[in-house]
Design a protein around this motif. Structure first.
Motif, PDB file in Angstrom:
ATOM      1  N   LEU A   1      47.917  33.944  46.030  1.00  0.00           N
ATOM      2  CA  LEU A   1      47.137  33.183  45.056  1.00  0.00           C
ATOM      3  C   LEU A   1      46.733  34.058  43.868  1.00  0.00           C
ATOM      4  O   LEU A   1      47.084  35.229  43.795  1.00  0.00           O
ATOM      5  CB  LEU A   1      45.906  32.592  45.724  1.00  0.00           C
ATOM      6  N   GLY A   2      46.008  33.459  42.941  1.00  0.00           N
ATOM      7  CA  GLY A   2      45.611  34.158  41.724  1.00  0.00           C
ATOM      8  C   GLY A   2      44.406  35.042  41.917  1.00  0.00           C
ATOM      9  O   GLY A   2      43.932  35.264  43.024  1.00  0.00           O
ATOM     10  N   LEU A   3      43.931  35.553  40.798  1.00  0.00           N
ATOM     11  CA  LEU A   3      42.765  36.441  40.788  1.00  0.00           C
ATOM     12  C   LEU A   3      41.496  35.603  40.672  1.00  0.00           C
ATOM     13  O   LEU A   3      41.286  34.924  39.675  1.00  0.00           O
ATOM     14  CB  LEU A   3      42.844  37.404  39.603  1.00  0.00           C
TER      15      LEU A   3
ATOM     16  N   TYR B   1      37.766  41.477  41.790  1.00  0.00           N
ATOM     17  CA  TYR B   1      38.475  40.215  42.002  1.00  0.00           C
ATOM     18  C   TYR B   1      38.854  40.081  43.466  1.00  0.00           C
ATOM     19  O   TYR B   1      39.129  41.085  44.144  1.00  0.00           O
ATOM     20  CB  TYR B   1      39.775  40.150  41.177  1.00  0.00           C
TER      21      TYR B   1
ATOM     22  N   TRP C   1      31.312  41.377  37.396  1.00  0.00           N
ATOM     23  CA  TRP C   1      31.600  42.243  36.261  1.00  0.00           C
ATOM     24  C   TRP C   1      30.383  43.123  36.008  1.00  0.00           C
ATOM     25  O   TRP C   1      29.279  42.625  35.834  1.00  0.00           O
ATOM     26  CB  TRP C   1      31.938  41.430  35.014  1.00  0.00           C
TER      27      TRP C   1
ATOM     28  N   LEU D   1      40.517  43.528  44.536  1.00  0.00           N
ATOM     29  CA  LEU D   1      40.978  44.391  43.451  1.00  0.00           C
ATOM     30  C   LEU D   1      39.831  44.752  42.527  1.00  0.00           C
ATOM     31  O   LEU D   1      39.005  43.908  42.183  1.00  0.00           O
ATOM     32  CB  LEU D   1      42.070  43.683  42.645  1.00  0.00           C
TER      33      LEU D   1
ATOM     34  N   TYR E   1      49.831  40.792  31.886  1.00  0.00           N
ATOM     35  CA  TYR E   1      49.951  41.682  33.027  1.00  0.00           C
ATOM     36  C   TYR E   1      51.031  41.140  33.961  1.00  0.00           C
ATOM     37  O   TYR E   1      51.285  39.931  34.026  1.00  0.00           O
ATOM     38  CB  TYR E   1      48.631  41.744  33.803  1.00  0.00           C
TER      39      TYR E   1
ATOM     40  N   PHE F   1      44.032  48.393  36.978  1.00  0.00           N
ATOM     41  CA  PHE F   1      43.678  47.982  38.326  1.00  0.00           C
ATOM     42  C   PHE F   1      43.909  49.106  39.332  1.00  0.00           C
ATOM     43  O   PHE F   1      44.826  49.919  39.187  1.00  0.00           O
ATOM     44  CB  PHE F   1      44.522  46.774  38.754  1.00  0.00           C
ATOM     45  N   GLY F   2      43.070  49.087  40.359  1.00  0.00           N
ATOM     46  CA  GLY F   2      43.315  49.935  41.507  1.00  0.00           C
ATOM     47  C   GLY F   2      44.322  49.276  42.430  1.00  0.00           C
ATOM     48  O   GLY F   2      44.770  48.150  42.191  1.00  0.00           O
ATOM     49  N   GLN F   3      44.656  49.990  43.486  1.00  0.00           N
ATOM     50  CA  GLN F   3      45.645  49.489  44.445  1.00  0.00           C
ATOM     51  C   GLN F   3      45.069  48.393  45.334  1.00  0.00           C
ATOM     52  O   GLN F   3      45.806  47.661  45.982  1.00  0.00           O
ATOM     53  CB  GLN F   3      46.153  50.627  45.325  1.00  0.00           C
TER      54      GLN F   3
ATOM     55  N   GLN G   1      41.725  38.296  45.809  1.00  0.00           N
ATOM     56  CA  GLN G   1      43.041  37.662  45.735  1.00  0.00           C
ATOM     57  C   GLN G   1      43.513  37.342  47.149  1.00  0.00           C
ATOM     58  O   GLN G   1      43.936  38.225  47.892  1.00  0.00           O
ATOM     59  CB  GLN G   1      44.050  38.561  45.021  1.00  0.00           C
TER      60      GLN G   1
ATOM     61  N   HIS H   1      49.632  45.566  42.492  1.00  0.00           N
ATOM     62  CA  HIS H   1      48.454  45.171  41.739  1.00  0.00           C
ATOM     63  C   HIS H   1      48.874  44.866  40.308  1.00  0.00           C
ATOM     64  O   HIS H   1      49.933  45.322  39.854  1.00  0.00           O
ATOM     65  CB  HIS H   1      47.414  46.298  41.765  1.00  0.00           C
TER      66      HIS H   1
ATOM     67  N   TYR I   1      35.435  45.464  36.972  1.00  0.00           N
ATOM     68  CA  TYR I   1      35.577  44.082  37.416  1.00  0.00           C
ATOM     69  C   TYR I   1      36.024  44.085  38.878  1.00  0.00           C
ATOM     70  O   TYR I   1      36.826  44.935  39.290  1.00  0.00           O
ATOM     71  CB  TYR I   1      36.664  43.354  36.604  1.00  0.00           C
TER      72      TYR I   1
ATOM     73  N   ALA J   1      42.778  46.289  30.916  1.00  0.00           N
ATOM     74  CA  ALA J   1      42.209  46.657  32.200  1.00  0.00           C
ATOM     75  C   ALA J   1      43.240  47.391  33.037  1.00  0.00           C
ATOM     76  O   ALA J   1      44.436  47.106  32.973  1.00  0.00           O
ATOM     77  CB  ALA J   1      41.732  45.405  32.937  1.00  0.00           C
TER      78      ALA J   1
ATOM     79  N   PHE K   1      37.692  35.733  40.100  1.00  0.00           N
ATOM     80  CA  PHE K   1      36.699  36.646  39.558  1.00  0.00           C
ATOM     81  C   PHE K   1      35.452  36.678  40.431  1.00  0.00           C
ATOM     82  O   PHE K   1      34.874  35.638  40.743  1.00  0.00           O
ATOM     83  CB  PHE K   1      36.342  36.231  38.130  1.00  0.00           C
TER      84      PHE K   1
ATOM     85  N   LEU L   1      42.862  40.459  49.542  1.00  0.00           N
ATOM     86  CA  LEU L   1      42.982  41.714  48.810  1.00  0.00           C
ATOM     87  C   LEU L   1      41.861  41.735  47.768  1.00  0.00           C
ATOM     88  O   LEU L   1      41.717  40.785  46.994  1.00  0.00           O
ATOM     89  CB  LEU L   1      44.338  41.813  48.126  1.00  0.00           C
TER      90      LEU L   1
END
Lengths: 111, 111
Positions: A41-43, A35, A48, A90, B35, A102-104, A37, B42, A33, A100, A45, A88
């Protein structure tokens, strides 16, 4: 076992350029996935991928695209960069119906 | 649009006070995940609930999954400054079981 890795960690581009972001999922994970950001703020999408195919995309313009390779790693491309693309980005990987990881993230700055 | 809603969007509490965030889905979920994203970090997986009415605890955190499997809550007792961050719920939705994240609740704990 290695976690989700993203590269680069930081990326600075000028408006109108193209950016390529990369993601390597955890071994055995077939879903990736993406995202966006924005600060505080939020994620949001973006995309996918599962088993090499694009399964769904979020409400973003076509200049946001990507792909998943046979080894399940993934690439996100952003064309014709705009200042508001600064965020950012992600990447997360998972097995079907499980949590899930997540990466950095890649911090993209468009100037 | 966002089909997994979370409230509140922001919450400021005094250290030692309790905190609760609520998650609501428009459709039944096979599971719900929570999460936590620390500032500058992250999202990191906390827990998954699967059964209708399930309650799980992790120290001061209590997670509940509603009877109809459409809503969930995360309750933190006696918040600490280490609880600061954004809490997201997520669940697999749709026939393709896409992992869909809620909008998040940003928690600030005042010392």
């Amino acid at each position: 076992e290695a976690g989700v890795t993203q590269s680069p960690t930081h990326l600075i581009k000028t408006r109108g350029q193209q950016a390529t972001l990369r993601c390597s999922p955890i071994s055995g994970h077939t879903s990736v996935y993406w995202y966006q950001q924005a600060l505080g703020l939020g994620l949001q999408f973006l995309l996918w991928y599962d088993e090499g195919e694009e399964r769904n995309r979020g409400n973003f313009p076509p200049r946001f695209s990507g792909r998943q390779f046979p080894n399940y790693s993934s690439e996100l491309n952003v064309n014709a960069l705009e200042l508001e693309d600064s965020a950012l980005y992600l990447c997360a990987s998972s097995r079907t119906n499980t949590e899930a990881f997540f990466g950095q993230g890649t911090r993209l700055t468009v100037v | 649009g966002q089909q997994v809603m979370q409230i509140p969007q922001y919450q400021h509490v005094q250290e030692g006070e309790d905190f609760t965030t609520y998650c609501n889905s428009s459709t039944t979920l096979s599971n719900i995940q929570w999460y936590k994203q620390r500032p500058g970090g992250h999202p990191v997986f906390l827990i998954q609930l699967v059964k209708s009415g399930e309650v799980k605890k992790q120290k001061r955190l209590t997670f509940q999954f509603g009877e109809a499997k459409k809503n969930s809550s995360l309750h933190i007792t006696a918040t600490q400054t280490t609880d600061v961050g954004t809490y997201f719920c997520a669940g697999p939705r749709g026939s393709a079981r896409q992992l869909t994240f809620g909008s998040g609740t940003q928690l600030t704990v005042l010392p």
